[in-house]
Write an enzyme that holds these catalytic residues in place. Sequence first.
Site, PDB file in Angstrom:
ATOM      1  N   LYS A  23      23.269  10.652 143.891  1.00  0.00           N
ATOM      2  CA  LYS A  23      24.360  10.319 143.278  1.00  0.00           C
ATOM      3  C   LYS A  23      24.208   8.956 142.566  1.00  0.00           C
ATOM      4  O   LYS A  23      23.470   8.028 143.451  1.00  0.00           O
ATOM      5  CB  LYS A  23      25.676  10.548 144.216  1.00  0.00           C
ATOM      6  CG  LYS A  23      25.790  11.857 144.822  1.00  0.00           C
ATOM      7  CD  LYS A  23      26.232  12.685 143.819  1.00  0.00           C
ATOM      8  CE  LYS A  23      26.536  14.103 144.373  1.00  0.00           C
ATOM      9  NZ  LYS A  23      27.017  15.382 143.102  1.00  0.00           N
TER      10      LYS A  23
ATOM     11  N   HIS B 242      24.504  25.629 139.900  1.00  0.00           N
ATOM     12  CA  HIS B 242      25.458  24.593 140.665  1.00  0.00           C
ATOM     13  C   HIS B 242      26.042  25.245 141.695  1.00  0.00           C
ATOM     14  O   HIS B 242      26.874  26.104 141.685  1.00  0.00           O
ATOM     15  CB  HIS B 242      26.214  23.899 139.800  1.00  0.00           C
ATOM     16  CG  HIS B 242      27.359  23.045 140.564  1.00  0.00           C
ATOM     17  ND1 HIS B 242      28.598  23.416 140.705  1.00  0.00           N
ATOM     18  CD2 HIS B 242      27.245  21.831 140.912  1.00  0.00           C
ATOM     19  CE1 HIS B 242      29.304  22.406 141.350  1.00  0.00           C
ATOM     20  NE2 HIS B 242      28.529  21.470 141.694  1.00  0.00           N
TER      21      HIS B 242
END
Length: 380
Positions: A180, A312
């Site tokens: 991230k 995803h």
Amino acid sequence: MKIQKIQAYAVSIPLETTYWVSNEIIDRCSQIIVQVLTDEGVTGVATLHGRSMPTVLQVVEQLSGYLAGMDALAHEAIWAKVFGLTTISPDAARASGAPSYLGADKRPALLAAMAGIDIALWDIKGKAVSLPVWRLLGGDRTSIRAYVTGGYYQVDRDLFDIGPEMAGYVSQGFNGVKMKVGGLSLPADVARVKAVRDAVGPSTMLMVDANCAYTLEQAIEAIRAFEPYDVYWFEEPLHWYDSVRAMGKLAQYTHVALASGESEQHSWACRDLIDLGAIRYMEFDATRSGGVTEWLRVAAYAQLHGVSMATHHDPHIHGHLAAAVPNGACVEVFLDEKRDPLWKMLFRERAQLRDGQLHLSDLPGFGFDIDWDVVKRFHI
């Protein structure tokens, strides 16, 4: 084979620690389970993201009566009937017996409920003919490359001490990791990216995910700062309100591949992202919106434009889809049980992770079996 009943359950587990990304706090692991029961005793099962759980469960309950009696193998007709509720007039809804409360504010929940029903219908198809979905779709791959998502911002950990975590995934045989970015200042995030690259070595694919953190100008600055660390793709870099045309502009400033699509709700938006956004990896999520039927449409359009499908979440479902299409590239997995306890706990049977690959079985349908004791324990 007729639809008899549709039901849904919400499961949520508090996490031991709090994680965060650029624009969201994550302190629970949640999923919705959808079942479609038929008059011939075949039951289809799906899992969905755990967002807007009360509303999604309410919509599923309403759709159960609306779709009861329809042919469970007629996935296109069922998909069209449910999607039609997004544009139906109140008068037409009354005349057709459609759920009357479904307005624009319920649209995301309706599309999520439709995804669950559609996935469960494809599970029924596979079970009806005793074939796994990957085979039903014409695929011949029994495994597909998996990459691990980690590197979250974490409240009880040094934000810069993420190298050992990511190196641990590589030591387990995975040649791709994702971390991230976008939640700290750019110099701080660059230091984190450098720490991960140093830890995983030069041959590991390193993806960075901004979760829609930046303006165009900020994204240009960020990717230029990340490029020296051989970033494999830059995922969802741009704010939600300008994530298509600005993506196309961003592509002009970097050689790094752009990835996006997990936040899109339908194939029309994915079409625009491919046409105008210059992405190289499409991440449309069948378990968030639209289901298998819509995912396949997106994949076909992506293939025609040289775009790969990188899925995803929910690899036990998406693995079948990505393995079956020619442009299926990889699936996302989570190995940190503190971040995703449901991957280990929720299933009695599912696809297996070995040697950096997701391995699919020959079991019919999607080949997973829910541990209903876990559902009872964490059901809300």
